[in-house]
Write a protein that holds these residues in place. Structure first.
Motif, PDB file in Angstrom:
ATOM      1  N   ARG A  44       1.317  15.962   6.152  1.00 20.29           N
ATOM      2  CA  ARG A  44       1.187  14.949   7.199  1.00 20.29           C
ATOM      3  C   ARG A  44       1.053  13.546   6.581  1.00 20.29           C
ATOM      4  N   PHE A  45       0.310  13.460   5.471  1.00 20.03           N
ATOM      5  CA  PHE A  45       0.152  12.170   4.807  1.00 20.03           C
ATOM      6  C   PHE A  45       1.483  11.683   4.237  1.00 20.03           C
ATOM      7  N   GLU A  46       2.274  12.609   3.696  1.00 23.76           N
ATOM      8  CA  GLU A  46       3.588  12.236   3.195  1.00 23.76           C
ATOM      9  C   GLU A  46       4.491  11.726   4.317  1.00 23.76           C
ATOM     10  N   ASP A  47       4.417  12.400   5.475  1.00 23.25           N
ATOM     11  CA  ASP A  47       5.200  11.930   6.622  1.00 23.25           C
ATOM     12  C   ASP A  47       4.764  10.528   7.036  1.00 23.25           C
ATOM     13  N   ARG A 101       0.368  15.826  -4.753  1.00 23.73           N
ATOM     14  CA  ARG A 101       1.295  16.829  -4.248  1.00 23.73           C
ATOM     15  C   ARG A 101       1.533  17.924  -5.280  1.00 23.73           C
ATOM     16  N   MET A 102       1.676  17.546  -6.555  1.00 22.72           N
ATOM     17  CA  MET A 102       1.902  18.543  -7.594  1.00 22.72           C
ATOM     18  C   MET A 102       0.704  19.474  -7.724  1.00 22.72           C
ATOM     19  N   ARG A 143       2.556   5.992  -3.424  1.00 25.90           N
ATOM     20  CA  ARG A 143       3.547   7.022  -3.741  1.00 25.90           C
ATOM     21  C   ARG A 143       3.235   7.738  -5.052  1.00 25.90           C
ATOM     22  N   THR A 144       2.822   6.987  -6.064  1.00 27.11           N
ATOM     23  CA  THR A 144       2.547   7.613  -7.371  1.00 27.11           C
ATOM     24  C   THR A 144       1.340   8.546  -7.319  1.00 27.11           C
ATOM     25  N   VAL A 149       0.833  -1.199   0.000  1.00 31.05           N
ATOM     26  CA  VAL A 149       0.000   0.000   0.000  1.00 31.05           C
ATOM     27  C   VAL A 149       0.870   1.251   0.000  1.00 31.05           C
ATOM     28  N   SER A 150       1.962   1.212   0.789  1.00 23.27           N
ATOM     29  CA  SER A 150       2.833   2.384   0.860  1.00 23.27           C
ATOM     30  C   SER A 150       3.451   2.684  -0.495  1.00 23.27           C
TER      31      SER A 150
END
Length: 539
Positions: free
Chosen positions: A343-346, A313-314, A306-307, A301-302
Protein backbone atom coordinates in the motif's frame (compact mmCIF):
# COMPACT_ATOMS: atom_id res chain seq x y z
CA UNK A 1 -54.02 24.28 -41.69
CA UNK A 2 -53.02 21.24 -43.75
CA UNK A 3 -51.27 21.28 -47.14
CA UNK A 4 -54.53 20.39 -48.88
CA UNK A 5 -56.31 23.29 -47.18
CA UNK A 6 -53.46 25.59 -48.26
CA UNK A 7 -54.03 24.56 -51.86
CA UNK A 8 -57.75 25.24 -51.50
CA UNK A 9 -57.14 28.64 -49.90
CA UNK A 10 -53.91 29.94 -51.46
CA UNK A 11 -54.34 33.59 -50.52
CA UNK A 12 -54.53 33.15 -46.68
CA UNK A 13 -51.62 30.69 -46.83
CA UNK A 14 -49.55 33.19 -48.84
CA UNK A 15 -50.39 35.92 -46.36
CA UNK A 16 -49.29 33.73 -43.46
CA UNK A 17 -46.01 32.90 -45.21
CA UNK A 18 -45.38 36.58 -45.87
CA UNK A 19 -46.21 37.40 -42.25
CA UNK A 20 -43.77 34.73 -41.00
CA UNK A 21 -41.08 35.98 -43.38
CA UNK A 22 -41.61 39.57 -42.25
CA UNK A 23 -41.54 38.53 -38.58
CA UNK A 24 -38.29 36.62 -39.14
CA UNK A 25 -36.75 39.59 -40.95
CA UNK A 26 -37.74 41.97 -38.15
CA UNK A 27 -36.29 39.56 -35.60
CA UNK A 28 -32.99 39.29 -37.47
CA UNK A 29 -32.71 43.05 -37.85
CA UNK A 30 -33.83 44.01 -34.35
CA UNK A 31 -31.91 41.25 -32.56
CA UNK A 32 -28.46 42.88 -32.78
CA UNK A 33 -29.93 46.27 -31.89
CA UNK A 34 -31.66 44.87 -28.81
CA UNK A 35 -28.48 43.07 -27.76
CA UNK A 36 -26.48 46.26 -28.21
CA UNK A 37 -29.08 48.22 -26.22
CA UNK A 38 -28.97 45.72 -23.35
CA UNK A 39 -25.18 45.60 -23.31
CA UNK A 40 -24.55 49.38 -23.26
CA UNK A 41 -25.40 51.36 -20.15
CA UNK A 42 -24.52 54.61 -21.95
CA UNK A 43 -26.92 53.81 -24.80
CA UNK A 44 -29.75 53.04 -22.36
CA UNK A 45 -29.21 56.29 -20.46
CA UNK A 46 -29.05 58.38 -23.65
CA UNK A 47 -32.14 56.68 -25.09
CA UNK A 48 -34.07 57.18 -21.84
CA UNK A 49 -33.03 60.84 -21.76
CA UNK A 50 -34.09 61.39 -25.36
CA UNK A 51 -37.47 59.74 -24.80
CA UNK A 52 -38.17 61.66 -21.58
CA UNK A 53 -37.00 64.99 -23.01
CA UNK A 54 -39.04 64.44 -26.19
CA UNK A 55 -42.18 63.84 -24.16
CA UNK A 56 -41.56 66.93 -22.03
CA UNK A 57 -40.79 69.10 -25.08
CA UNK A 58 -43.97 67.91 -26.82
CA UNK A 59 -46.08 68.67 -23.75
CA UNK A 60 -44.45 72.10 -23.35
CA UNK A 61 -44.88 72.86 -27.08
CA UNK A 62 -48.57 71.93 -27.02
CA UNK A 63 -49.19 74.04 -23.93
CA UNK A 64 -47.31 77.08 -25.26
CA UNK A 65 -48.82 76.82 -28.75
CA UNK A 66 -52.31 76.40 -27.34
CA UNK A 67 -51.95 79.31 -24.94
CA UNK A 68 -50.47 81.59 -27.60
CA UNK A 69 -53.16 80.66 -30.16
CA UNK A 70 -55.97 81.19 -27.67
CA UNK A 71 -54.62 84.57 -26.56
CA UNK A 72 -53.98 85.73 -30.13
CA UNK A 73 -57.48 84.77 -31.28
CA UNK A 74 -59.12 86.32 -28.22
CA UNK A 75 -57.37 89.62 -28.86
CA UNK A 76 -58.39 89.54 -32.51
CA UNK A 77 -62.00 88.76 -31.59
CA UNK A 78 -62.21 91.61 -29.08
CA UNK A 79 -60.80 94.03 -31.64
CA UNK A 80 -63.16 92.75 -34.34
CA UNK A 81 -66.21 93.10 -32.08
CA UNK A 82 -65.24 96.66 -31.21
CA UNK A 83 -64.71 97.56 -34.88
CA UNK A 84 -68.04 95.96 -35.82
CA UNK A 85 -69.86 97.96 -33.13
CA UNK A 86 -68.37 101.17 -34.57
CA UNK A 87 -69.42 100.07 -38.05
CA UNK A 88 -72.96 99.43 -36.79
CA UNK A 89 -73.18 102.95 -35.28
CA UNK A 90 -71.90 104.45 -38.52
CA UNK A 91 -74.41 102.53 -40.60
CA UNK A 92 -77.29 103.32 -38.21
CA UNK A 93 -76.73 107.07 -38.64
CA UNK A 94 -77.26 106.78 -42.39
CA UNK A 95 -80.13 104.28 -42.29
CA UNK A 96 -82.22 105.92 -39.58
CA UNK A 97 -84.30 107.96 -42.10
CA UNK A 98 -85.61 104.91 -43.94
CA UNK A 99 -88.91 103.42 -42.79
CA UNK A 100 -89.60 100.87 -45.50
CA UNK A 101 -87.61 98.38 -47.53
CA UNK A 102 -89.54 99.47 -50.64
CA UNK A 103 -87.78 102.82 -50.73
CA UNK A 104 -85.72 102.91 -53.93
CA UNK A 105 -82.90 104.90 -52.30
CA UNK A 106 -82.40 102.28 -49.55
CA UNK A 107 -80.45 99.90 -51.76
CA UNK A 108 -78.15 102.65 -52.96
CA UNK A 109 -77.54 103.83 -49.39
CA UNK A 110 -76.78 100.32 -48.19
CA UNK A 111 -74.33 99.77 -51.05
CA UNK A 112 -72.62 103.06 -50.27
CA UNK A 113 -72.34 102.09 -46.59
CA UNK A 114 -70.72 98.67 -47.27
CA UNK A 115 -68.35 100.23 -49.80
CA UNK A 116 -67.25 102.88 -47.30
CA UNK A 117 -66.80 100.31 -44.57
CA UNK A 118 -65.03 97.81 -46.83
CA UNK A 119 -62.62 100.38 -48.22
CA UNK A 120 -61.81 101.81 -44.78
CA UNK A 121 -58.73 99.92 -43.47
CA UNK A 122 -60.09 100.19 -39.96
CA UNK A 123 -62.92 97.81 -40.72
CA UNK A 124 -63.19 94.32 -42.19
CA UNK A 125 -62.49 94.04 -45.94
CA UNK A 126 -65.59 91.92 -46.48
CA UNK A 127 -68.97 93.37 -45.40
CA UNK A 128 -72.53 92.08 -45.75
CA UNK A 129 -75.42 94.43 -44.91
CA UNK A 130 -78.99 93.30 -45.38
CA UNK A 131 -82.46 93.96 -44.09
CA UNK A 132 -83.98 91.70 -41.48
CA UNK A 133 -86.34 90.15 -44.03
CA UNK A 134 -83.43 89.76 -46.47
CA UNK A 135 -85.33 91.76 -49.06
CA UNK A 136 -82.30 93.95 -49.69
CA UNK A 137 -78.71 92.72 -49.26
CA UNK A 138 -75.49 94.45 -50.25
CA UNK A 139 -71.92 93.20 -50.02
CA UNK A 140 -68.41 94.51 -50.43
CA UNK A 141 -66.88 93.41 -52.68
CA UNK A 142 -70.04 93.13 -54.71
CA UNK A 143 -69.55 89.49 -55.70
CA UNK A 144 -67.66 88.09 -52.71
CA UNK A 145 -69.86 84.98 -52.66
CA UNK A 146 -69.76 84.51 -48.86
CA UNK A 147 -72.68 83.61 -46.64
CA UNK A 148 -72.68 83.82 -42.83
CA UNK A 149 -73.02 80.52 -40.98
CA UNK A 150 -76.59 79.56 -40.05
CA UNK A 151 -75.81 79.41 -36.34
CA UNK A 152 -74.42 82.94 -36.45
CA UNK A 153 -77.50 84.21 -38.35
CA UNK A 154 -79.76 82.67 -35.71
CA UNK A 155 -77.83 84.38 -32.91
CA UNK A 156 -77.95 87.75 -34.70
CA UNK A 157 -81.69 87.35 -35.27
CA UNK A 158 -82.06 87.37 -31.48
CA UNK A 159 -80.61 90.91 -31.41
CA UNK A 160 -77.15 89.80 -30.28
CA UNK A 161 -73.61 90.52 -31.35
CA UNK A 162 -72.19 87.11 -32.18
CA UNK A 163 -68.87 85.77 -33.46
CA UNK A 164 -67.84 82.54 -35.18
CA UNK A 165 -64.71 81.13 -36.81
CA UNK A 166 -65.32 79.70 -40.26
CA UNK A 167 -63.42 78.82 -43.42
CA UNK A 168 -64.51 80.48 -46.69
CA UNK A 169 -63.44 80.57 -50.29
CA UNK A 170 -63.82 84.18 -51.42
CA UNK A 171 -64.05 84.97 -55.13
CA UNK A 172 -62.81 81.47 -56.05
CA UNK A 173 -59.62 81.71 -53.99
CA UNK A 174 -58.37 78.89 -51.78
CA UNK A 175 -60.29 78.37 -48.56
CA UNK A 176 -58.99 80.55 -45.74
CA UNK A 177 -59.97 81.02 -42.08
CA UNK A 178 -62.16 84.00 -41.16
CA UNK A 179 -63.61 85.51 -38.01
CA UNK A 180 -67.24 86.44 -38.73
CA UNK A 181 -68.85 89.08 -36.50
CA UNK A 182 -72.59 89.65 -36.82
CA UNK A 183 -74.68 92.44 -35.27
CA UNK A 184 -78.35 93.44 -35.32
CA UNK A 185 -79.24 97.08 -36.17
CA UNK A 186 -82.55 97.98 -34.51
CA UNK A 187 -84.16 100.86 -36.50
CA UNK A 188 -87.53 101.42 -38.19
CA UNK A 189 -86.35 98.79 -40.58
CA UNK A 190 -84.38 95.94 -39.05
CA UNK A 191 -80.90 95.37 -40.46
CA UNK A 192 -78.13 92.79 -40.01
CA UNK A 193 -74.49 93.59 -40.55
CA UNK A 194 -71.85 90.88 -40.95
CA UNK A 195 -68.11 91.63 -41.00
CA UNK A 196 -65.64 88.99 -42.27
CA UNK A 197 -62.16 89.41 -40.81
CA UNK A 198 -59.43 87.26 -42.45
CA UNK A 199 -57.08 85.46 -40.02
CA UNK A 200 -54.11 85.11 -42.38
CA UNK A 201 -51.75 87.11 -40.19
CA UNK A 202 -52.80 85.18 -37.09
CA UNK A 203 -52.41 81.87 -38.93
CA UNK A 204 -48.95 82.89 -40.12
CA UNK A 205 -47.98 83.90 -36.59
CA UNK A 206 -49.23 80.56 -35.20
CA UNK A 207 -47.41 78.60 -37.95
CA UNK A 208 -44.23 80.53 -37.26
CA UNK A 209 -44.56 79.83 -33.55
CA UNK A 210 -45.10 76.11 -34.15
CA UNK A 211 -42.12 75.96 -36.50
CA UNK A 212 -39.90 77.74 -33.98
CA UNK A 213 -41.14 75.48 -31.19
CA UNK A 214 -40.46 72.37 -33.31
CA UNK A 215 -36.96 73.54 -34.22
CA UNK A 216 -36.20 74.59 -30.65
CA UNK A 217 -37.61 71.31 -29.34
CA UNK A 218 -35.51 69.21 -31.70
CA UNK A 219 -32.41 71.24 -30.86
CA UNK A 220 -33.14 70.94 -27.14
CA UNK A 221 -33.69 67.18 -27.34
CA UNK A 222 -30.47 66.70 -29.29
CA UNK A 223 -28.60 68.95 -26.86
CA UNK A 224 -29.93 66.97 -23.91
CA UNK A 225 -28.95 63.74 -25.67
CA UNK A 226 -25.42 65.01 -26.22
CA UNK A 227 -25.18 66.22 -22.62
CA UNK A 228 -26.50 62.87 -21.35
CA UNK A 229 -23.98 61.02 -23.55
CA UNK A 230 -21.09 63.15 -22.28
CA UNK A 231 -22.12 62.90 -18.63
CA UNK A 232 -22.76 59.18 -18.90
CA UNK A 233 -19.43 58.73 -20.64
CA UNK A 234 -17.67 60.37 -17.68
CA UNK A 235 -19.22 57.74 -15.41
CA UNK A 236 -19.21 54.74 -17.72
CA UNK A 237 -15.62 55.10 -18.94
CA UNK A 238 -14.06 54.27 -15.53
CA UNK A 239 -16.53 51.41 -15.11
CA UNK A 240 -15.58 50.01 -18.52
CA UNK A 241 -11.92 50.44 -17.67
CA UNK A 242 -12.49 48.58 -14.41
CA UNK A 243 -14.28 45.80 -16.32
CA UNK A 244 -11.42 45.49 -18.83
CA UNK A 245 -8.86 45.54 -16.05
CA UNK A 246 -10.74 42.87 -14.09
CA UNK A 247 -10.93 40.71 -17.24
CA UNK A 248 -7.18 41.03 -17.71
CA UNK A 249 -6.69 40.17 -14.04
CA UNK A 250 -8.89 37.12 -14.49
CA UNK A 251 -6.74 36.15 -17.49
CA UNK A 252 -3.68 36.10 -15.23
CA UNK A 253 -2.25 39.56 -15.92
CA UNK A 254 -1.94 40.45 -12.27
CA UNK A 255 0.14 43.59 -12.93
CA UNK A 256 -2.79 45.40 -14.57
CA UNK A 257 -4.03 48.54 -12.77
CA UNK A 258 -6.53 51.34 -13.35
CA UNK A 259 -5.37 54.89 -14.00
CA UNK A 260 -6.32 57.24 -11.16
CA UNK A 261 -7.36 60.74 -12.31
CA UNK A 262 -8.27 63.50 -9.89
CA UNK A 263 -9.69 63.02 -6.41
CA UNK A 264 -13.42 62.54 -6.97
CA UNK A 265 -15.57 59.48 -6.34
CA UNK A 266 -14.44 57.79 -9.55
CA UNK A 267 -10.83 58.37 -8.62
CA UNK A 268 -11.47 56.80 -5.21
CA UNK A 269 -13.14 53.87 -7.00
CA UNK A 270 -10.04 53.41 -9.18
CA UNK A 271 -7.79 53.63 -6.13
CA UNK A 272 -9.85 51.07 -4.22
CA UNK A 273 -9.84 48.78 -7.25
CA UNK A 274 -6.04 49.04 -7.54
CA UNK A 275 -5.65 48.32 -3.83
CA UNK A 276 -7.88 45.27 -4.19
CA UNK A 277 -5.84 44.12 -7.20
CA UNK A 278 -2.58 44.53 -5.28
CA UNK A 279 -3.92 42.55 -2.32
CA UNK A 280 -5.23 39.90 -4.70
CA UNK A 281 -1.90 39.72 -6.49
CA UNK A 282 0.01 39.36 -3.23
CA UNK A 283 -2.34 36.64 -2.01
CA UNK A 284 -2.13 34.75 -5.31
CA UNK A 285 1.65 34.97 -5.30
CA UNK A 286 1.72 33.76 -1.72
CA UNK A 287 -0.55 30.84 -2.59
CA UNK A 288 1.53 30.04 -5.66
CA UNK A 289 4.69 30.02 -3.56
CA UNK A 290 3.07 27.80 -0.96
CA UNK A 291 1.73 25.49 -3.67
CA UNK A 292 5.15 25.31 -5.31
CA UNK A 293 6.78 24.56 -1.95
CA UNK A 294 4.18 21.87 -1.32
CA UNK A 295 4.75 20.33 -4.74
CA UNK A 296 8.52 20.46 -4.32
CA UNK A 297 8.19 18.92 -0.87
CA UNK A 298 5.96 16.14 -2.19
CA UNK A 299 8.32 15.45 -5.09
CA UNK A 300 11.44 15.54 -2.93
CA UNK A 301 9.94 13.34 -0.22
CA UNK A 302 8.64 10.87 -2.81
CA UNK A 303 12.02 10.58 -4.46
CA UNK A 304 13.89 10.40 -1.16
CA UNK A 305 11.64 7.60 0.09
CA UNK A 306 12.27 5.39 -2.93
CA UNK A 307 15.71 4.23 -1.79
CA UNK A 308 14.83 3.32 1.84
CA UNK A 309 11.56 1.83 0.62
CA UNK A 310 13.47 -0.42 -1.79
CA UNK A 311 15.60 -1.64 1.09
CA UNK A 312 12.56 -2.21 3.27
CA UNK A 313 10.87 -4.03 0.35
CA UNK A 314 13.83 -6.41 0.00
CA UNK A 315 13.79 -7.21 3.70
CA UNK A 316 10.02 -7.57 3.77
CA UNK A 317 10.06 -9.91 0.74
CA UNK A 318 12.65 -12.04 2.44
CA UNK A 319 10.55 -12.27 5.60
CA UNK A 320 7.39 -12.88 3.61
CA UNK A 321 8.96 -15.71 1.62
CA UNK A 322 10.01 -17.47 4.88
CA UNK A 323 6.81 -16.70 6.84
CA UNK A 324 5.95 -20.38 7.16
CA UNK A 325 9.02 -20.88 9.34
CA UNK A 326 7.77 -18.36 11.89
CA UNK A 327 5.34 -18.78 14.74
CA UNK A 328 1.74 -17.74 14.03
CA UNK A 329 2.03 -14.24 15.54
CA UNK A 330 5.23 -13.46 13.66
CA UNK A 331 3.77 -14.91 10.48
CA UNK A 332 0.69 -12.68 10.76
CA UNK A 333 2.89 -9.66 11.44
CA UNK A 334 4.94 -10.47 8.34
CA UNK A 335 1.80 -10.64 6.19
CA UNK A 336 0.53 -7.31 7.57
CA UNK A 337 3.95 -5.78 6.94
CA UNK A 338 3.91 -7.01 3.33
CA UNK A 339 0.38 -5.63 2.79
CA UNK A 340 1.22 -2.22 4.22
CA UNK A 341 4.45 -2.00 2.22
CA UNK A 342 2.42 -2.76 -0.93
CA UNK A 343 0.00 0.00 0.00
CA UNK A 344 2.88 2.36 0.79
CA UNK A 345 4.46 1.63 -2.58
CA UNK A 346 1.16 2.41 -4.29
CA UNK A 347 0.91 5.66 -2.36
CA UNK A 348 4.50 6.58 -3.23
CA UNK A 349 3.90 5.77 -6.88
CA UNK A 350 0.78 7.93 -6.95
CA UNK A 351 2.58 10.77 -5.20
CA UNK A 352 5.29 10.62 -7.85
CA UNK A 353 2.59 10.67 -10.55
CA UNK A 354 0.95 13.69 -8.91
CA UNK A 355 4.29 15.49 -8.73
CA UNK A 356 4.76 14.86 -12.47
CA UNK A 357 1.34 16.35 -13.16
CA UNK A 358 2.11 19.36 -10.97
CA UNK A 359 5.46 19.97 -12.61
CA UNK A 360 4.03 19.59 -16.11
CA UNK A 361 6.26 16.64 -17.06
CA UNK A 362 3.43 14.13 -17.54
CA UNK A 363 3.19 12.92 -21.14
CA UNK A 364 1.13 10.52 -23.22
CA UNK A 365 2.32 7.36 -24.98
CA UNK A 366 -0.43 7.26 -27.58
CA UNK A 367 -1.47 4.07 -29.35
CA UNK A 368 -4.47 3.15 -31.47
CA UNK A 369 -6.20 0.66 -29.18
CA UNK A 370 -9.64 -0.83 -28.64
CA UNK A 371 -11.17 1.00 -25.66
CA UNK A 372 -13.79 -1.73 -25.32
CA UNK A 373 -11.01 -4.27 -24.84
CA UNK A 374 -9.42 -2.14 -22.11
CA UNK A 375 -12.78 -1.96 -20.32
CA UNK A 376 -13.15 -5.75 -20.65
CA UNK A 377 -9.67 -6.34 -19.17
CA UNK A 378 -10.46 -4.04 -16.22
CA UNK A 379 -13.73 -5.85 -15.48
CA UNK A 380 -11.96 -9.21 -15.67
CA UNK A 381 -9.13 -8.01 -13.40
CA UNK A 382 -11.60 -6.83 -10.74
CA UNK A 383 -13.84 -9.88 -10.92
CA UNK A 384 -12.30 -11.28 -7.72
CA UNK A 385 -12.97 -8.02 -5.82
CA UNK A 386 -16.54 -7.94 -7.14
CA UNK A 387 -17.09 -11.52 -6.01
CA UNK A 388 -15.78 -10.73 -2.52
CA UNK A 389 -18.17 -7.74 -2.31
CA UNK A 390 -21.13 -9.66 -3.72
CA UNK A 391 -21.45 -7.29 -6.68
CA UNK A 392 -22.21 -8.27 -10.27
CA UNK A 393 -20.39 -6.20 -12.90
CA UNK A 394 -21.84 -6.09 -16.42
CA UNK A 395 -20.12 -4.66 -19.49
CA UNK A 396 -22.03 -3.19 -22.44
CA UNK A 397 -20.18 -2.10 -25.57
CA UNK A 398 -20.69 -1.79 -29.33
CA UNK A 399 -20.42 -5.00 -31.38
CA UNK A 400 -17.46 -3.66 -33.34
CA UNK A 401 -14.14 -2.47 -31.99
CA UNK A 402 -13.90 1.11 -30.71
CA UNK A 403 -10.46 2.29 -31.83
CA UNK A 404 -9.11 5.46 -30.25
CA UNK A 405 -5.67 7.08 -30.06
CA UNK A 406 -5.04 7.02 -26.30
CA UNK A 407 -2.45 6.06 -23.73
CA UNK A 408 -3.65 2.53 -22.80
CA UNK A 409 -1.82 2.52 -19.46
CA UNK A 410 -3.50 5.70 -18.30
CA UNK A 411 -6.94 4.72 -19.60
CA UNK A 412 -6.62 1.35 -17.89
CA UNK A 413 -5.70 3.13 -14.65
CA UNK A 414 -8.68 5.48 -14.90
CA UNK A 415 -11.16 2.67 -15.56
CA UNK A 416 -9.67 0.53 -12.80
CA UNK A 417 -10.12 3.38 -10.32
CA UNK A 418 -13.71 4.03 -11.44
CA UNK A 419 -14.80 0.38 -11.44
CA UNK A 420 -13.12 -0.43 -8.12
CA UNK A 421 -14.74 2.62 -6.52
CA UNK A 422 -18.12 1.57 -7.92
CA UNK A 423 -17.72 -1.95 -6.51
CA UNK A 424 -16.70 -0.56 -3.11
CA UNK A 425 -19.77 1.73 -2.92
CA UNK A 426 -22.33 -0.48 -4.67
CA UNK A 427 -23.72 -1.92 -1.42
CA UNK A 428 -24.13 -5.31 -3.09
CA UNK A 429 -26.09 -3.90 -6.04
CA UNK A 430 -25.09 -4.31 -9.71
CA UNK A 431 -22.42 -2.16 -11.38
CA UNK A 432 -22.85 -1.33 -15.06
CA UNK A 433 -19.93 -0.42 -17.35
CA UNK A 434 -20.93 0.99 -20.75
CA UNK A 435 -18.75 1.85 -23.76
CA UNK A 436 -20.23 4.11 -26.47
CA UNK A 437 -18.76 5.72 -29.58
CA UNK A 438 -19.68 9.04 -31.19
CA UNK A 439 -18.49 10.86 -34.29
CA UNK A 440 -15.45 12.36 -32.61
CA UNK A 441 -15.30 10.84 -29.12
CA UNK A 442 -15.54 7.62 -27.15
CA UNK A 443 -17.12 7.44 -23.69
CA UNK A 444 -17.03 4.91 -20.89
CA UNK A 445 -19.70 5.14 -18.18
CA UNK A 446 -19.46 3.41 -14.81
CA UNK A 447 -22.80 3.28 -12.99
CA UNK A 448 -23.45 1.90 -9.52
CA UNK A 449 -26.69 1.82 -7.52
CA UNK A 450 -25.17 2.22 -4.09
CA UNK A 451 -24.99 5.00 -1.52
CA UNK A 452 -24.67 7.78 -4.11
CA UNK A 453 -23.42 11.30 -3.49
CA UNK A 454 -24.76 13.94 -1.15
CA UNK A 455 -25.38 17.49 -2.44
CA UNK A 456 -22.07 19.25 -2.96
CA UNK A 457 -19.97 16.08 -2.97
CA UNK A 458 -19.83 15.84 -6.77
CA UNK A 459 -17.59 18.94 -6.86
CA UNK A 460 -15.17 17.40 -4.34
CA UNK A 461 -14.77 13.76 -5.37
CA UNK A 462 -11.71 14.67 -7.45
CA UNK A 463 -9.96 16.50 -4.60
CA UNK A 464 -6.80 14.89 -3.34
CA UNK A 465 -7.19 12.73 -0.23
CA UNK A 466 -10.89 13.64 0.03
CA UNK A 467 -13.33 10.96 1.17
CA UNK A 468 -17.11 11.32 1.41
CA UNK A 469 -17.20 9.06 4.50
CA UNK A 470 -13.85 8.92 6.35
CA UNK A 471 -15.14 6.19 8.68
CA UNK A 472 -15.91 3.85 5.78
CA UNK A 473 -13.62 0.78 5.53
CA UNK A 474 -12.14 0.13 2.08
CA UNK A 475 -11.38 -3.36 0.83
CA UNK A 476 -8.84 -2.16 -1.72
CA UNK A 477 -6.91 0.11 0.64
CA UNK A 478 -7.13 3.18 -1.57
CA UNK A 479 -4.75 6.10 -1.15
CA UNK A 480 -7.23 8.93 -1.76
CA UNK A 481 -5.43 10.02 -4.94
CA UNK A 482 -7.03 7.68 -7.47
CA UNK A 483 -9.82 9.96 -8.71
CA UNK A 484 -7.55 13.02 -8.67
CA UNK A 485 -5.05 11.19 -10.89
CA UNK A 486 -7.89 9.90 -13.09
CA UNK A 487 -9.09 13.46 -13.70
CA UNK A 488 -5.57 14.56 -14.64
CA UNK A 489 -5.24 11.58 -16.99
CA UNK A 490 -8.51 12.58 -18.69
CA UNK A 491 -7.35 16.19 -19.05
CA UNK A 492 -4.01 15.00 -20.42
CA UNK A 493 -5.99 13.32 -23.23
CA UNK A 494 -7.95 16.60 -23.77
CA UNK A 495 -10.95 14.67 -22.48
CA UNK A 496 -13.37 14.98 -19.59
CA UNK A 497 -14.27 13.02 -16.50
CA UNK A 498 -17.67 13.90 -15.06
CA UNK A 499 -19.73 12.59 -12.17
CA UNK A 500 -23.31 12.85 -10.99
CA UNK A 501 -24.99 11.17 -8.06
CA UNK A 502 -27.89 11.29 -5.64
CA UNK A 503 -28.24 9.83 -2.14
CA UNK A 504 -29.64 6.31 -2.41
CA UNK A 505 -29.70 6.43 -6.23
CA UNK A 506 -26.06 5.62 -6.88
CA UNK A 507 -23.34 7.38 -8.86
CA UNK A 508 -22.49 7.74 -12.55
CA UNK A 509 -18.97 8.50 -13.80
CA UNK A 510 -18.53 9.30 -17.49
CA UNK A 511 -15.04 9.31 -19.05
CA UNK A 512 -15.02 10.94 -22.51
CA UNK A 513 -11.91 10.90 -24.73
CA UNK A 514 -11.35 12.12 -28.32
CA UNK A 515 -11.00 9.41 -30.94
CA UNK A 516 -7.99 11.16 -32.46
CA UNK A 517 -5.11 12.39 -30.33
CA UNK A 518 -4.83 16.18 -30.25
CA UNK A 519 -8.55 16.81 -30.69
CA UNK A 520 -10.83 18.11 -27.97
CA UNK A 521 -14.07 16.70 -26.66
CA UNK A 522 -17.08 18.68 -27.82
CA UNK A 523 -19.87 16.40 -26.61
CA UNK A 524 -20.07 13.00 -24.99
CA UNK A 525 -21.84 9.99 -26.57
CA UNK A 526 -23.19 9.16 -23.11
CA UNK A 527 -25.34 11.81 -21.35
CA UNK A 528 -24.55 12.61 -17.73
CA UNK A 529 -27.94 11.58 -16.34
CA UNK A 530 -28.77 8.95 -13.76
CA UNK A 531 -32.28 8.26 -15.08
CA UNK A 532 -31.30 7.58 -18.70
CA UNK A 533 -29.36 4.42 -19.40
CA UNK A 534 -26.93 4.52 -22.34
CA UNK A 535 -27.72 2.19 -25.25
CA UNK A 536 -25.16 -0.23 -26.66
CA UNK A 537 -24.89 -3.88 -27.43
CA UNK A 538 -24.43 -6.27 -24.51
CA UNK A 539 -21.05 -7.98 -24.40
Amino acid sequence: MTERQDRLHPKPARIRRLARSFTGFVGRVSGPLVDRFRASLQLRVVASTLIASTILVLIFSFVVAGSFTSRLLDERRDTAVEETENAVERAAEQLATYTSTSDNALAMTMQRIVNELGEDPVYAPYILLRTGDEAVAKTHPVSNGVEPPAALQAAVAEHKIATQYETFSVDGDDAAPFLVVGSFIDLSVDYELYAFYPLDSQQDAISLLRTNLALAGVALVLLLGVIAALVTRLVVTPVREAARTSQRLAAGLLHERMEVRGSDDLARLAGSFNLMAENLQSQIRRLEEMSMMQRRFTSDVSHELRTPLATIRMAADLLYDNRDDFDPITKRSTELLQHEIDRFEDLLQELLEVSRFDSGFASLEVEAVDVGRIAHDVVEALAHLAEDCGVSVSLTKPPRRVIAEVDPRRVHRVLRNLVSNAIEHAEGRPVEVTVAEGDTAVAVAVRDHGVGLKPGHAERVFDRFWRADPSRTRRTGGTGLGLAISLEDAKLHSGTLQVVGEPGEGTLFVLTLPLQSGNRVISSPIPLRLKEAPHAAQD
